[in-house]
Design a protein around this motif. Sequence first.
Motif, PDB file in Angstrom:
ATOM      1  N   LEU A  27       0.822  -1.234   0.132  1.00  0.00           N
ATOM      2  CA  LEU A  27       0.056  -0.001   0.083  1.00  0.00           C
ATOM      3  C   LEU A  27       0.808   1.465  -0.006  1.00  0.00           C
ATOM      4  N   SER A  28       1.896   1.262   0.561  1.00  0.00           N
ATOM      5  CA  SER A  28       2.704   2.305   0.504  1.00  0.00           C
ATOM      6  C   SER A  28       3.479   2.645  -0.828  1.00  0.00           C
ATOM      7  N   ARG A  29       3.535   1.529  -1.764  1.00  0.00           N
ATOM      8  CA  ARG A  29       3.986   1.687  -3.032  1.00  0.00           C
ATOM      9  C   ARG A  29       2.763   2.236  -3.601  1.00  0.00           C
ATOM     10  N   ILE A  30       1.659   1.604  -3.672  1.00  0.00           N
ATOM     11  CA  ILE A  30       0.573   2.401  -4.339  1.00  0.00           C
ATOM     12  C   ILE A  30       0.361   3.771  -4.199  1.00  0.00           C
ATOM     13  N   SER A  31       0.447   4.096  -2.538  1.00  0.00           N
ATOM     14  CA  SER A  31       0.282   5.741  -2.275  1.00  0.00           C
ATOM     15  C   SER A  31       1.426   6.340  -3.212  1.00  0.00           C
ATOM     16  N   ARG A  32       2.607   5.941  -2.924  1.00  0.00           N
ATOM     17  CA  ARG A  32       3.632   6.709  -3.608  1.00  0.00           C
ATOM     18  C   ARG A  32       3.634   6.936  -5.162  1.00  0.00           C
ATOM     19  N   LEU A  33       3.179   5.713  -5.859  1.00  0.00           N
ATOM     20  CA  LEU A  33       3.022   5.685  -7.278  1.00  0.00           C
ATOM     21  C   LEU A  33       1.691   6.657  -7.607  1.00  0.00           C
ATOM     22  N   ALA A  34       0.624   6.607  -6.921  1.00  0.00           N
ATOM     23  CA  ALA A  34      -0.349   7.552  -7.098  1.00  0.00           C
ATOM     24  C   ALA A  34       0.164   9.083  -7.036  1.00  0.00           C
ATOM     25  N   ARG A  35       0.870   9.437  -6.003  1.00  0.00           N
ATOM     26  CA  ARG A  35       1.567  10.903  -6.033  1.00  0.00           C
ATOM     27  C   ARG A  35       2.513  11.212  -7.168  1.00  0.00           C
TER      28      ARG A  35
END
Length: 164
Positions: A27-35
């Motif tokens: 989920l941290s990767r998804i969040s960072r990718l979203a940014r």
Amino acid sequence: MRDEVDGLVEAWGKERPDLDVQPLSVLSRISRLARHLDRARRAVFAAHALEPWEFDVLTALRRAGDPYELSPGRLLRATLVTSGTMTNRIDRLAAAGLVERHPDPADKRGVLVRLTGAGLTRVDAAFADLLHREHAILDVMSGTDRETLAGLLRTLLVPFDSGD
């Protein structure tokens, strides 16, 4: 291959060995990718003098097909905003010459919002550039990996989209 999330997960694992920090690895990767994706999208939209919300409304109209028009109610459902917000957005897009309001022939009290020629030209150019940028982002993955990732992300997203 390592990224910043690997360091984050390792640090939390050491600091809080009592907790299962494994969700951070996804989920941290998804969040960072979203940014990162948001920044890339905003850059494409800015190159076409569009804000993200303008792109959302214009693409909703474009996807409706010729004559590229929808009622304000359908637009707000497509963009997930309130009625007051949609009215403001339509006003601003109309002032910019990107949409027009027309009487709804099926409802004497209703109106339809339609893309103007300028709106159609701008949204088509922005969408083409967006797809070019998104293809470049995904070029690090094979077609099979893209399909696998899309399926896995769909599995995570469906419960949110279905309201569960």
